[in-house]
Enzyme design. Structure first.
Site, PDB file in Angstrom:
ATOM      1  N   LYS A 181      44.267  30.312  47.790  1.00 44.41           N
ATOM      2  CA  LYS A 181      44.898  31.241  46.841  1.00 44.41           C
ATOM      3  C   LYS A 181      45.780  32.175  47.675  1.00 44.41           C
ATOM      4  O   LYS A 181      45.316  33.152  48.247  1.00 44.41           O
ATOM      5  CB  LYS A 181      43.818  32.028  46.106  1.00 44.41           C
ATOM      6  CG  LYS A 181      44.209  32.488  44.706  1.00 44.41           C
ATOM      7  CD  LYS A 181      45.428  33.371  44.633  1.00 44.41           C
ATOM      8  CE  LYS A 181      45.126  34.833  44.857  1.00 44.41           C
ATOM      9  NZ  LYS A 181      46.356  35.668  44.828  1.00 44.41           N
ATOM     10  N   GLU A 184      50.284  36.429  45.396  1.00 39.23           N
ATOM     11  CA  GLU A 184      51.221  36.195  44.293  1.00 39.23           C
ATOM     12  C   GLU A 184      52.644  36.632  44.653  1.00 39.23           C
ATOM     13  O   GLU A 184      53.592  36.356  43.932  1.00 39.23           O
ATOM     14  CB  GLU A 184      50.742  36.902  43.022  1.00 39.23           C
ATOM     15  CG  GLU A 184      50.526  38.409  43.136  1.00 39.23           C
ATOM     16  CD  GLU A 184      49.136  38.801  43.669  1.00 39.23           C
ATOM     17  OE1 GLU A 184      48.569  38.052  44.494  1.00 39.23           O
ATOM     18  OE2 GLU A 184      48.649  39.868  43.262  1.00 39.23           O
ATOM     19  N   GLY A 233      42.628  40.497  53.683  1.00 40.47           N
ATOM     20  CA  GLY A 233      43.279  41.421  52.753  1.00 40.47           C
ATOM     21  C   GLY A 233      42.732  42.817  52.984  1.00 40.47           C
ATOM     22  O   GLY A 233      42.175  43.117  54.050  1.00 40.47           O
ATOM     23  N   THR A 237      39.687  45.300  48.427  1.00 40.05           N
ATOM     24  CA  THR A 237      39.554  43.987  47.775  1.00 40.05           C
ATOM     25  C   THR A 237      38.439  43.181  48.428  1.00 40.05           C
ATOM     26  O   THR A 237      37.712  42.449  47.750  1.00 40.05           O
ATOM     27  CB  THR A 237      40.896  43.226  47.822  1.00 40.05           C
ATOM     28  OG1 THR A 237      41.900  44.061  47.235  1.00 40.05           O
ATOM     29  CG2 THR A 237      40.829  41.929  47.062  1.00 40.05           C
ATOM     30  N   GLY A 238      38.274  43.336  49.746  1.00 33.65           N
ATOM     31  CA  GLY A 238      37.176  42.657  50.444  1.00 33.65           C
ATOM     32  C   GLY A 238      35.834  43.011  49.823  1.00 33.65           C
ATOM     33  O   GLY A 238      34.949  42.156  49.698  1.00 33.65           O
ATOM     34  N   GLU A 390      44.855  53.478  56.372  1.00 30.74           N
ATOM     35  CA  GLU A 390      45.888  52.506  56.725  1.00 30.74           C
ATOM     36  C   GLU A 390      47.170  52.824  55.951  1.00 30.74           C
ATOM     37  O   GLU A 390      47.158  52.849  54.720  1.00 30.74           O
ATOM     38  CB  GLU A 390      45.356  51.124  56.327  1.00 30.74           C
ATOM     39  CG  GLU A 390      45.876  50.016  57.152  1.00 30.74           C
ATOM     40  CD  GLU A 390      45.235  48.668  56.807  1.00 30.74           C
ATOM     41  OE1 GLU A 390      44.666  48.509  55.719  1.00 30.74           O
ATOM     42  OE2 GLU A 390      45.339  47.779  57.652  1.00 30.74           O
TER      43      GLU A 390
HETATM   44  P1  ADP Z   1      47.305  43.207  49.658  1.00 28.02           P
HETATM   45  O1  ADP Z   1      48.122  43.628  48.489  1.00 28.02           O
HETATM   46  O2  ADP Z   1      47.195  44.193  50.745  1.00 28.02           O
HETATM   47  O3  ADP Z   1      47.561  41.800  50.086  1.00 28.02           O
HETATM   48  P2  ADP Z   1      44.739  42.504  48.607  1.00 28.02           P
HETATM   49  O4  ADP Z   1      43.649  42.656  49.581  1.00 28.02           O
HETATM   50  O5  ADP Z   1      44.527  43.025  47.233  1.00 28.02           O
HETATM   51  O6  ADP Z   1      45.899  43.281  49.145  1.00 28.02           O
HETATM   52  O7  ADP Z   1      45.203  40.991  48.509  1.00 28.02           O
HETATM   53  C1  ADP Z   1      44.845  39.946  49.369  1.00 28.02           C
HETATM   54  C2  ADP Z   1      44.630  38.694  48.563  1.00 28.02           C
HETATM   55  O8  ADP Z   1      43.488  38.875  47.730  1.00 28.02           O
HETATM   56  C3  ADP Z   1      45.771  38.325  47.617  1.00 28.02           C
HETATM   57  O9  ADP Z   1      45.912  36.919  47.572  1.00 28.02           O
HETATM   58  C4  ADP Z   1      45.283  38.862  46.296  1.00 28.02           C
HETATM   59  O10 ADP Z   1      45.849  38.225  45.163  1.00 28.02           O
HETATM   60  C5  ADP Z   1      43.799  38.555  46.385  1.00 28.02           C
HETATM   61  N1  ADP Z   1      42.943  39.368  45.517  1.00 28.02           N
HETATM   62  C6  ADP Z   1      43.228  40.539  44.892  1.00 28.02           C
HETATM   63  N2  ADP Z   1      42.166  40.975  44.179  1.00 28.02           N
HETATM   64  C7  ADP Z   1      41.167  40.074  44.370  1.00 28.02           C
HETATM   65  C8  ADP Z   1      39.806  39.964  43.914  1.00 28.02           C
HETATM   66  N3  ADP Z   1      39.258  40.887  43.124  1.00 28.02           N
HETATM   67  N4  ADP Z   1      39.084  38.911  44.329  1.00 28.02           N
HETATM   68  C9  ADP Z   1      39.612  37.975  45.155  1.00 28.02           C
HETATM   69  N5  ADP Z   1      40.880  38.020  45.601  1.00 28.02           N
HETATM   70  C10 ADP Z   1      41.663  39.043  45.221  1.00 28.02           C
END
Ligand code: ADP
Length: 499
Positions: A181, A184, A233, A237-238, A390
Site C-alpha cells: 500500500k 496515495e 510513516g 500512524t504507527g 519532527e
Molecule cells: P505521511 O503523511 O507522513 O506519509 P503517514 O504515516 O500517515 O504519514 O503515512 C504513511 C503511510 O501509511 C501511507 O501509505 C498512508 O496512506 C498510510 N496510512 C495512513 N493512515 C493509516 C492507518 N490508520 N493504518 C495504516 N496505514 C495508514
C-alpha cells in the site's frame, strides 16, 4: 518547469498480476511544484483489500514462490533489478514529479533501490538455518528459517521507490507474498515496479498493490490473512498500525519518526562538518526521517560555524523538481507547508532567532508550488517545540553545548531514536558519544550514509524492527525448531513401578 505536456498517468490496483479497477473512485495527484494534474490513482475499499490479501494468501499457501529454490527467486530479483536500472529515468521522474524531490536525488534513489534489490537477490541465494549436533549422539536439532507468510508493506511519500526497495525485495527473497500500500500521493513508481516484477518472472499473486488512503492501510493491517506488517510513516500512524495489527497478533516492523542531531565538536574537520550538517538538514527538502534537524554545536566554534553554514544555505537553489540544477524542491503539499511555517512561527514566539529563511517563497517560479527556503533557527533550547517535534522541512535548529556530556544529554532528550551524527577527529570523543547515543544508527564524520548490507531502524518512538542487511531479510522470516531423536526414547513415566 515540472511536467507540462506529459499525459496524466492513471494507475489501478494490481491484484493477481492484473490491473484491478477502482473500488471507491480515484485520487488526483497534482505536482507540488506546478500544481498540474500528473496522476490519478485508484482508491481501494474493503473489497479491494480482501481480494488483494486473498490473492497473496493463495499464492503463499498454494503457489510456487515460497517452495522454489532460493536460486530461482534470486534470478527473478536480479531481472527486476536490471529492468529498474533500464527504466532509471522514468522511475526517477515519477518520484520527483509526485514527491517534490529534486530529480538528481530521485535518480540516486533509483540507483540505491537497484543495489538493494541485487543485495536481496544475493541473500535469497544464501539463506539457510542452523543444525545442532552437540546435543548428544541421539538428538539433533534443526533450526529452519521459513518465510513468514503474507506481508503487508505500507510506505510513505518521501522516498516512494527507495522505501519500497528497503522492504519488497527482502520480503520476496525470503519467499513471502506481499500486498503493498503506497502513499496515495506518490503511488506511480510502486505500480511500475509491480509491472516490472511480473515481466521479470514473478508468479501472479505474489506481489499485489492496493492504492488508496490510510483506511486501505488500516484494513490491511487488520486483515486476518496478513501475517506481518512492515510500515514506514509517522509515529502517530504507527500507533494506529500497532492497534490494528492486534487482530491475529501479527508481527510488526515499524520505521517511524525521527529527530536526528548533528553533533559538531570544536575539533571536527570544519569543512566536512559544514557540508554534512547542510546535507543532513536539507537533503530531500528536509522531508526525511533521519534528517539532521537539530544542530548541536560546541559553543567555542558556534558563531564561526553558523556564519559559514548560513552562507552555504543561501547558495542552495530552490526550484522545479525536474531541473537538474535544483537542490531543494517543493514541499509535498500546501497543508504541509503551513505546518512547517507554524513550527517556525512557534519557535520565534518561544525565543528562537532566525538566521536565514523563515517564510514561504513567492514570486515567479514559486507561486504555483509549495516552496520553502532553507531555514536556520538559532538559540533553540530543549524545551522548544521545534527541538522536540519532527518539522519535516528544510529547517535546522541550533543549540549550543559546552562538553560531550551535555551534547549527549541534548541529543537523547527527545522521544525519537532513529539516527544521529557525530563530528569530531578525537577518537575517544567519537566512540564515547556514539556509544551513549540512543539511536538505531550513529554516523561518525559522515551522515545519511548507508549500504545495502547495513541494517537501519529505530529505538524509542522511532519504532522497532530493522530494514536492509541480513537483519532486514530475517524480519520477513520465522524460525522453526525441528527436534529429532534417533533410536529409542527413554520413557518419562515409569508406569509399572508405582509404590
Ligand atoms: P505521511 O503523511 O507522513 O506519509 P503517514 O504515516 O500517515 O504519514 O503515512 C504513511 C503511510 O501509511 C501511507 O501509505 C498512508 O496512506 C498510510 N496510512 C495512513 N493512515 C493509516 C492507518 N490508520 N493504518 C495504516 N496505514 C495508514
Amino acid at each position: 518547469m515540472g511536467s507540462s505536456s506529459a499525459p496524466v498517468r492513471r494507475y489501478h490496483h494490481v491484484i493477481n498480476g492484473a490491473d484491478h479497477p477502482s473500488g471507491a473512485g480515484s485520487i488526483a495527484r497534482h505536482a507540488p511544484d506546478t500544481g498540474e494534474l500528473v496522476a490519478e490513482f485508484a482508491s481501494g475499499d474493503a473489497d479491494t483489500v480482501e481480494r488483494a490479501v486473498t490473492a497473496a494468501r493463495t499464492a503463499f499457501d498454494e503457489g510456487p514462490w515460497p517452495r522454489m529454490t532460493g536460486a530461482d527467486r534470486a534470478a527473478v530479483l536480479r531481472a527486476l533489478a536490471a529492468s529498474m536500472e533500464r527504466d532509471r529515468d522514468h522511475l526517477a521522474r515519477l518520484d520527483a514529479e509526485e514527491s517534490g524531490k529534486p530529480i538528481r536525488q530521485a535518480l540516486a534513489n533509483v540507483d540505491a533501490s537497484v543495489a538493494l534489490t541485487q543485495h536481496a537477490a544475493a541473500l535469497a541465494l544464501s539463506a539457510h538455518g542452523d543444525s545442532h549436533t552437540n546435543l548428544g549422539s541421539d538428538f539433533t536439532g534443526l533450526v529452519t528459517r521459513e518465510p513468514i507468510g503474507v506481508a503487508a508493506l505500507i510506505t510513505p511519500w518521501n522516498f516512494p521507490l527507495l522505501l519500497l526497495a528497503q522492504k519488497l525485495p527482502y520480503a520476496l527473497a525470503a519467499g513471502c507474498t506481499v500486498v503493498v500500500k503506497p502513499s496515495e500521493l506518490t503511488a506511480s513508481s510502486t505500480v511500475e515496479v509491480a509491472r516490472l516484477a511480473h515481466e521479470a518472472g514473478l508468479p501472479t499473486g505474489v506481489l499485489n498493490v492496493v492504492l488508496g488512503a490510510g483506511s486501505v492501510g488500516q484494513a490491511l493491517a487488520e486483515s486476518d490473512a496478513v501475517d506481518m506488517v512492515s510500515f514506514t510513516g509517522s509515529t502517530a500512524t504507527g500507533g494506529k498500525v500497532i492497534e490494528a495489527s492486534r487482530h491475529g497478533a501479527k508481527k510488526l516492523s515499524l520505521e517511524l519518526g525521527g529527530k536526528a542531531a548533528s553533533i559538531v565538536f570544536d575539533d571536527a574537520e570544519f569543512e566536512d562538518a559544514l557540508d554534512g550538517v547542510l546535507f543532513a538538514g536539507v537533503f530531500n527538502n528536509g522531508e526525511c526521517c533521519v534528517a539532521g534537524a537539530r544542530l548541536l554545536v560546541q559553543d567555542t566554534i558556534a558563531d564561526r560555524f553558523l556564519e559559514q553554514l548560513v552562507a552555504r544555505m543561501e547558495k542552495l537553489r530552490v526550484g522545479a523538481t525536474t531541473s537538474p540544477a535544483t537542490d531543494i524542491g517543493p514541499l509535498i503539499h500546501a497543508e504541509h507547508l503551513q505546518k512547517v511555517q507554524s513550527y517556525v512561527d512557534g519557535a520565534l514566539a518561544q525565543g528562537a532567532k532566525p538566521l536565514t529563511g523563515g517564510a514561504p517563497l513567492t514570486g515567479p517560479g514559486f507561486d504555483d508550488g509549495h516552496f520553502y527556503p532553507p531555514t536556520v533557527l538559532d538559540a533553540v533550547t530543549e524545551t522548544h517545540t521545534v527541538f522536540q517535534e519532527e518539522i519535516f522541512g528544510p529547517v535546522i535548529t541550533v543549540t549550543r553545548f559546552q562538553d560531550a556530556n551535555e551534547a549527549v544529554r541534548l541529543a537523547n532528550g527527545v522521544r525519537y531514536g532513529l539516527g544521529n551524527s557525530v563530528w569530531t577527529k578525537n577518537i575517544d570523543t567519537a566512540l564515547t558519544v556514539a556509544r551513549a547515543l540512543r539511536s538505531g544508527t550513529v554516523w561518525i564524520n559522515t551522515t545519511i550514509d548507508g549500504a545495502p548490507q547495513l541494517p537501519s531502524g529505530g529505538v524509542k518512538e522511532s519504532g522497532y524492527g530493522r530494514e536492509m542487511g541480513q537483519a532486514g531479510f530475517e524480519e520477513f522470516t520465522e524460525l522453526k525448531t525441528v527436534q529429532i531423536r534417533s533410536g529409542r526414547r527413554t520413557p518419562f513415566f515409569s508406569l509399572g513401578e508405582r509404590p
